[in-house]
Design a protein around this motif. Structure first.
Motif, mmCIF file in Angstrom:
data_model
loop_
_atom_site.group_PDB
_atom_site.id
_atom_site.type_symbol
_atom_site.label_atom_id
_atom_site.label_comp_id
_atom_site.label_asym_id
_atom_site.label_seq_id
_atom_site.Cartn_x
_atom_site.Cartn_y
_atom_site.Cartn_z
ATOM 1 N N TYR A 1 41.541 83.781 3.464
ATOM 2 C CA TYR A 1 42.484 82.719 3.077
ATOM 3 C C TYR A 1 42.978 82.986 1.656
ATOM 4 C CZ TYR A 1 40.605 79.756 6.897
ATOM 5 O OH TYR A 1 40.228 79.232 8.101
ATOM 6 N N GLU B 1 46.077 79.157 -1.949
ATOM 7 C CA GLU B 1 47.046 78.115 -1.554
ATOM 8 C C GLU B 1 46.663 77.482 -0.218
ATOM 9 O OE1 GLU B 1 48.069 81.307 -2.499
ATOM 10 O OE2 GLU B 1 48.254 80.441 -4.511
ATOM 11 N N GLN B 2 45.843 78.182 0.548
ATOM 12 C CA GLN B 2 45.433 77.641 1.856
ATOM 13 C C GLN B 2 44.172 76.778 1.748
ATOM 14 O OE1 GLN B 2 45.726 81.784 3.706
ATOM 15 N NE2 GLN B 2 46.173 80.464 5.442
ATOM 16 N N ALA C 1 40.084 75.006 4.597
ATOM 17 C CA ALA C 1 41.062 76.086 4.507
ATOM 18 C C ALA C 1 41.761 76.147 5.861
ATOM 19 C CB ALA C 1 40.389 77.404 4.183
ATOM 20 N N PRO D 1 45.823 77.194 8.077
ATOM 21 C CA PRO D 1 47.148 77.815 8.010
ATOM 22 C C PRO D 1 47.989 77.072 6.962
ATOM 23 C CG PRO D 1 46.476 77.514 10.292
ATOM 24 C CD PRO D 1 45.430 76.850 9.446
ATOM 25 N N LEU D 2 48.879 77.830 6.290
ATOM 26 C CA LEU D 2 49.553 77.281 5.103
ATOM 27 C C LEU D 2 50.252 75.936 5.357
ATOM 28 C CD1 LEU D 2 49.826 77.985 2.164
ATOM 29 C CD2 LEU D 2 51.955 79.184 2.699
ATOM 30 N N ALA E 1 47.658 73.271 5.385
ATOM 31 C CA ALA E 1 47.108 73.077 4.042
ATOM 32 C C ALA E 1 48.090 72.294 3.173
ATOM 33 C CB ALA E 1 46.783 74.430 3.410
ATOM 34 N N LYS E 2 49.372 72.624 3.283
ATOM 35 C CA LYS E 2 50.385 71.909 2.475
ATOM 36 C C LYS E 2 50.445 70.443 2.880
ATOM 37 C CE LYS E 2 53.541 75.433 0.879
ATOM 38 N NZ LYS E 2 54.661 76.302 1.279
#
Ligand SMILES: Cc1ncc(COP(=O)(O)O)c(C=O)c1O
Length: 395
Positions: A91, A94-95, A253, A255-256, A259-260
């Motif tokens: 990861y 950012e994730q 953690a 997938p982006l 996470a966002k």
């Protein structure tokens, strides 16, 4: 008459039965009654000194202001490195989203993944928070039951049968609270294959990963290949591994995009986890594995002790737990005319034997009780002897 009322959501919530029994046991202790408590879900060890020192140092240096909601960059990086080093999961920082406990990480995940009516598969016995969090998100828990004979390992066919066109996710918790089960690789592979085939999210709660016995090695389902990795939210935290339950640091953690979304969600709900506590967590993740080995080894010795004592009671059955710090014996042989449910039995044990346990039905593990062995060996011996004596009286 007033028409003021609470939301329907508030009506979904019941007080945690684990906390209820623990506080009843504490109240009895406060009255001077000698209660042996197997209720607690937290290690009975001190937080390692370097972690405390790092947090105190942070306070002394004035690190007491808001931080980025998802956590300080230093900690998100340390978590990403931990996942790669220990779990083979790659990861980026950012994730990674740091939250106020793994419970909070799970809540954020459920909130950003589940729509009203979505079904989420839980493998019973399961930690009851999952079901409540699914309901709070408007989802519907769908339960796949397991048995103590199979070591609380789910059958792939049963998991398949539980999947419908409404299924959105499956929660995997290994090592497990409350059973101490560790899922074998084949089961993880079967779950991964189903998730890929039916396009499901996998929420992997790995909070007990460091508390494994008999040489067991932890397996992260996200490490089984890129297809499953891309649909997995890996949840972990400092509470159990570093005896930091009160510090409230968990992390996820994902997938982006997930996470966002979790970060945006956390922005509006709690903002950052406590600033100086995050510095303590950085120190925790920098500790060598040897620093928690004494605690793990002590839990393993207690596991052997409690398993031996409980299975020596006539009619009590349980597989040897492979991880976490819970024993989950089948006590159904003692249910009948006098006591009909595990709730009755747990109340009987508290009232008559002065031993606090948690009824298995709290975890949809009917006919069982949960004993946390995060307590001294002397208490394990004393408490289980009392249970044996009390069960003899109702046999
Ligand atoms: C299976 C499981 N997941 C998550 C948690 C929550 O841990 P935290 O203290 O990090 O919120 C617990 C705590 O009991 C647990 O048993």
């Amino acid at each position: 008459m007033s028409t003021l009322s609470l939301s329907a959501r508030a009506g979904l919530l019941k007080p945690s039965p684990t906390l209820a029994i623990t506080s009843k046991a504490k109240a009895m202790q406060a009255e001077g009654i000698d209660v042996v408590s197997f209720g607690a879900g937290e290690p009975d060890f001190n937080t390692p000194e370097p972690i405390c020192a790092a947090a105190i140092d942070a306070i002394n240096k004035g690190f007491t202001k808001y931080t980025p909601s998802a956590g300080i960059p230093e900690l998100r990086k340390a978590v990403a490195e931990k996942f790669e080093r220990e779990n083979g999961l790659k990861y980026s920082p950012e994730q990674v989203i740091v939250s106020c406990g793994a419970k909070h990480s799970l809540y954020n995940a459920m909130q950003v993944l589940i729509n009203p009516g979505d079904e989420v598969i839980l493998i019973a016995p399961y930690w009851m928070t999952y079901a409540d969090q699914v309901r709070l998100a408007g989802g519907v828990p769908v339960i796949v039951h397991t048995t103590s004979e199979s070591g609380f390992v789910p059958e792939a066919d049963k998991l398949r049968e539980a999947i419908s066109d409404k299924t959105k996710a499956i929660v995997v918790n290994s090592p497990s609270n409350p059973s101490g089960a560790v899922l074998p690789r084949e089961t993880f592979k079967a779950i991964a294959a189903l998730a890929i085939r039916f396009d499901l999210w996998v929420i992997a709660d790995e909070i007990y990963e460091h508390l494994l016995y008999d040489g067991e090695k932890h397996l992260s389902i996200g490490g089984l290949g890129s297809e499953v990795f891309d649909r997995t939210i890996t949840i972990n935290g400092c509470s159990k591994s570093y005896s930091m339950t009160g510090w409230r640091i968990g992390y996820a953690a994902a997938p982006l995009a997930v996470a966002k979304a979790m970060s945006n969600f956390q922005d509006q709900v709690t903002s950052n986890p406590t600033s100086f506590v995050q510095k303590g967590a950085v120190a925790a993740l920098a500790l060598p594995p040897s620093s928690i080995e004494a605690m793990r080894a002590e839990f393993e010795a207690r596991r052997d002790l409690i398993h031996g004592l409980l299975t020596a009671i006539p009619g009590v059955k349980m597989p040897k737990p492979k991880g976490a710090f819970y024993a989950f014996p089948d006590i159904s042989a003692y249910l009948g005319k006098q006591l009909t449910t595990d709730v009755d039995l747990a109340s009987y044990l508290l009232e008559e034997a002065k031993v606090a346990t948690v009824p298995g039905s709290v975890f949809e593990g009917y006919g069982h009780i949960r004993l946390s062995y995060a307590t001294s060996r002397a208490d394990i011996e004393k408490g289980v002897a009392r249970i044996a004596e009390a069960l003899k009286r109702i046999a």
